[in-house]
Scaffold this active site. Structure first.
Site, PDB file in Angstrom:
ATOM      1  N   ASP A 100      27.121  32.464  51.223  1.00  0.00           N
ATOM      2  CA  ASP A 100      25.972  32.758  50.370  1.00  0.00           C
ATOM      3  C   ASP A 100      26.016  31.978  49.060  1.00  0.00           C
ATOM      4  O   ASP A 100      24.986  31.575  48.521  1.00  0.00           O
ATOM      5  CB  ASP A 100      25.909  34.260  50.072  1.00  0.00           C
ATOM      6  CG  ASP A 100      25.631  35.083  51.322  1.00  0.00           C
ATOM      7  OD1 ASP A 100      25.154  34.497  52.320  1.00  0.00           O
ATOM      8  OD2 ASP A 100      25.894  36.294  51.308  1.00  0.00           O
ATOM      9  N   GLY A 101      27.222  31.757  48.539  1.00  0.00           N
ATOM     10  CA  GLY A 101      27.359  31.019  47.284  1.00  0.00           C
ATOM     11  C   GLY A 101      26.837  29.597  47.372  1.00  0.00           C
ATOM     12  O   GLY A 101      26.364  29.035  46.379  1.00  0.00           O
ATOM     13  N   ASN A 135      19.648  35.355  42.599  1.00  0.00           N
ATOM     14  CA  ASN A 135      20.172  36.704  42.827  1.00  0.00           C
ATOM     15  C   ASN A 135      19.958  37.634  41.637  1.00  0.00           C
ATOM     16  O   ASN A 135      19.170  38.555  41.690  1.00  0.00           O
ATOM     17  CB  ASN A 135      21.665  36.653  43.173  1.00  0.00           C
ATOM     18  CG  ASN A 135      21.928  36.779  44.657  1.00  0.00           C
ATOM     19  OD1 ASN A 135      21.008  36.881  45.457  1.00  0.00           O
ATOM     20  ND2 ASN A 135      23.185  36.770  45.037  1.00  0.00           N
ATOM     21  N   ASP A 178      28.662  49.782  30.981  1.00  0.00           N
ATOM     22  CA  ASP A 178      29.323  48.490  31.170  1.00  0.00           C
ATOM     23  C   ASP A 178      28.343  47.333  31.146  1.00  0.00           C
ATOM     24  O   ASP A 178      28.747  46.185  30.951  1.00  0.00           O
ATOM     25  CB  ASP A 178      30.087  48.479  32.500  1.00  0.00           C
ATOM     26  CG  ASP A 178      31.425  49.212  32.402  1.00  0.00           C
ATOM     27  OD1 ASP A 178      31.789  49.631  31.295  1.00  0.00           O
ATOM     28  OD2 ASP A 178      32.093  49.364  33.439  1.00  0.00           O
TER      29      ASP A 178
END
Length: 371
Positions: A123-124, A212, A242
């Protein structure tokens, strides 16, 4: 791009009748009807290979030989791919290398030279392909040669017939929306030199296209992040936790789903806002229309700075006075489907994320039902 292309999007019409018997036309697009056709045959292809992965050397060489010698395609590759000694030092592959056109990331513009893209990796690799094109993106064919493979529906075993089908055209396609992100930073030094962006007086502006998600987090600080979230100019909430994830429907199955968000089909026009470990029991992920403009800034009383990244890259610090503006981009990523947008998505949910996998309940016989 050298070859003209078009996306045929068939439309279904449903007639709705109101109380006055007036007929309203409701146009619903059928995702399975999106097709890629070529007005003239494609001549050039960009092959993107995951760097420093020895398992991809043979598939890369086989594909390039097929494209150059059998399909007579002009093949573009990144310069750093050819820096691999296993490729550059292969004498039997030297004749193919001589035919390559090379480019360098962030230095050479190939947006008008490439007809379509083939990705070899996970996917990267597809995310990286998206980052190379800040405006119109050529159609992308992604082969599953990585680990997860949620966005890579093609298997390399039958690459010749599959690539041939793409070149001939009339294949299913899905338009994956991207986010257009603008980061404006205040100058904090006298006489600062404005680089990597457009200067606006004492500020520096940078733009990114994100497939994304945009992630704003507290970075190395031990304090909660404290950022204000605006929607179309109105403050809607302050994120204390966070951090926060702003994602596309494509990104809903990435970091966002790990943070508790719902999974949204890429054809749905939307932006997702997902808090990361919020210090609140009531802060749930939300979905907003694709057309809105979001802005994220540090709260005035924030104890620390924040950090932002775009599809996991270009990570940078956000300080007081800086802003991140996010909206849906006009330049989606046309991703070529193995079958169609709906079947491919559910196949990925099942095979990659094991969605709704459970041991089946045993059948009850008529005798057992009486007890």
């Amino acid at each position: 791009m050298q070859a003209d292309m078009k996306y045929n999007q068939c439309v279904q019409q449903q007639a709705l009748e109101n109380s006055d018997n007036k007929v309203w036309k409701w146009h619903i697009q059928d995702p399975a009807s999106q097709r890629l056709t070529w007005n003239k045959p494609p001549k050039s292809v960009l092959v993107i290979k995951k760097i420093q992965d020895a398992s991809l050397l043979q598939p890369f060489k086989e594909l390039c030989v097929f494209l150059t010698e059998q399909k007579n395609m002009i093949v573009y590759v990144e310069s750093k791919v050819l820096a691999d000694t296993a490729i550059a030092g292969d004498e039997s592959f030297g004749a193919v290398i001589q035919k390559f056109c090379t480019f360098r990331e962030d230095l050479d513009d190939i947006s008008n030279r490439v007809d379509f893209i083939i990705c070899l990796g996970g996917d990267g690799t597809l995310l990286y392909a998206s980052s190379l094109f800040q405006e119109s993106v050529p159609p992308v064919m992604a082969f599953h040669l990585g680990s997860l493979g949620f966005l890579t529906p093609f298997k390399f075993d039958t690459y010749q017939s599959q690539v041939t089908q793409i070149i001939e055209g009339n294949t299913a396609i899905i338009l994956r929306s991207r986010l257009r992100v603008r980061v404006v930073k205040e100058s904090r030094e006298k006489g600062i030199i404005m680089t990597n962006g457009d200067s606006e007086g004492s500020r520096k502006s940078m733009q990114y296209q994100v497939l994304n998600e945009v992630v704003v987090d507290r970075g190395p600080s031990s304090y909660l992040s404290n950022v204000d979230l605006f929607l179309d100019g109105h403050l809607i909430t302050t994120v204390q936790g966070d951090g926060v994830i702003v994602s596309t429907p494509t990104g809903s199955t990435a970091y966002a789903v790990a943070a508790g968000a719902s999974m949204i089909h890429p054809n749905v026009p939307a932006i997702m806002i997902t808090p990361i470990c919020p210090h609140s029991l009531s802060f749930r992920p939300i979905v907003v229309p694709a057309g809105v403009e979001l802005k994220i800034m540090l709260s005035r009383d924030a104890r620390n700075t924040a950090w932002v990244s775009f599809d996991g890259r270009k990570r940078q610090e956000i300080c007081h006075g800086d802003s991140i503006t996010i909206t849906t981009s006009c330049f989606p990523v046309p991703s070529i489907c193995f079958r169609d947008p709906v079947n491919d998505w559910f196949e990925s949910l099942s095979q990659c994320l094991h969605w709704n996998v459970r041991k089946k309940q045993n059948y009850l016989s008529s005798e057992e039902e009486e007890f």
